[in-house]
Design a protein around this motif. Structure first.
Motif, PDB file in Angstrom:
ATOM      1  N   ALA A  94      -2.280  31.895  25.784  1.00 44.68           N
ATOM      2  CA  ALA A  94      -3.199  31.278  24.824  1.00 44.68           C
ATOM      3  C   ALA A  94      -3.756  32.338  23.880  1.00 44.68           C
ATOM      4  O   ALA A  94      -3.862  32.103  22.670  1.00 44.68           O
ATOM      5  N   GLU A 133      -0.996  33.170  21.352  1.00 44.03           N
ATOM      6  CA  GLU A 133      -0.818  32.095  20.374  1.00 44.03           C
ATOM      7  C   GLU A 133      -1.975  32.046  19.374  1.00 44.03           C
ATOM      8  O   GLU A 133      -1.758  31.866  18.172  1.00 44.03           O
ATOM      9  N   LEU A 134      -3.187  32.207  19.858  1.00 40.75           N
ATOM     10  CA  LEU A 134      -4.349  32.170  18.979  1.00 40.75           C
ATOM     11  C   LEU A 134      -4.387  33.381  18.037  1.00 40.75           C
ATOM     12  O   LEU A 134      -4.790  33.257  16.882  1.00 40.75           O
ATOM     13  N   ASP A 142      -6.081  26.809  28.647  1.00 40.46           N
ATOM     14  CA  ASP A 142      -4.938  26.936  27.744  1.00 40.46           C
ATOM     15  C   ASP A 142      -5.410  26.908  26.292  1.00 40.46           C
ATOM     16  O   ASP A 142      -6.603  26.790  25.995  1.00 40.46           O
ATOM     17  N   LYS A 143      -4.468  27.018  25.368  1.00 40.90           N
ATOM     18  CA  LYS A 143      -4.783  27.072  23.937  1.00 40.90           C
ATOM     19  C   LYS A 143      -5.523  25.818  23.470  1.00 40.90           C
ATOM     20  O   LYS A 143      -6.506  25.907  22.744  1.00 40.90           O
ATOM     21  N   CYS A 194     -13.514  36.086  21.492  1.00 41.46           N
ATOM     22  CA  CYS A 194     -12.667  35.545  20.442  1.00 41.46           C
ATOM     23  C   CYS A 194     -13.550  35.332  19.223  1.00 41.46           C
ATOM     24  O   CYS A 194     -14.612  34.723  19.320  1.00 41.46           O
TER      25      CYS A 194
END
Length: 72
Positions: free
Chosen positions: A44, A47-48, A16-17, A70
């Motif tokens: 996640a 949101e990121l 998750d985040k 990422c």
């Protein structure tokens, strides 16, 4: 366990985040500016991205496995 059960279990246990941010912080402290994830929940990622992180899809040329990179 069959493949369908294994897939369901894997999806339930994706990162998750909060867990992703812990890894991002740890990597940043050593000078890193990107991470490769193979088990990050889609929500996640969303949101990121809202927080300014960039994501790209990476396909391994040898085995075809897809990972998400990422960067910040």
């Amino acid at each position: 366990m069959n493949a369908s059960e294994a897939r369901k279990l894997a999806i339930q246990n994706q990162m998750d985040k909060k867990q992703a941010l812990e890894l991002i912080e740890s990597t940043s402290k050593t000078g890193g500016t990107s991470l490769m994830f193979y088990n990050l929940k889609q929500e996640a990622v969303t949101e990121l991205m809202r927080e300014g992180f960039k994501f790209t899809l990476h396909t391994d040329p040898i085995n075809g496995c897809e990972n998400i990179i990422c960067s910040w």
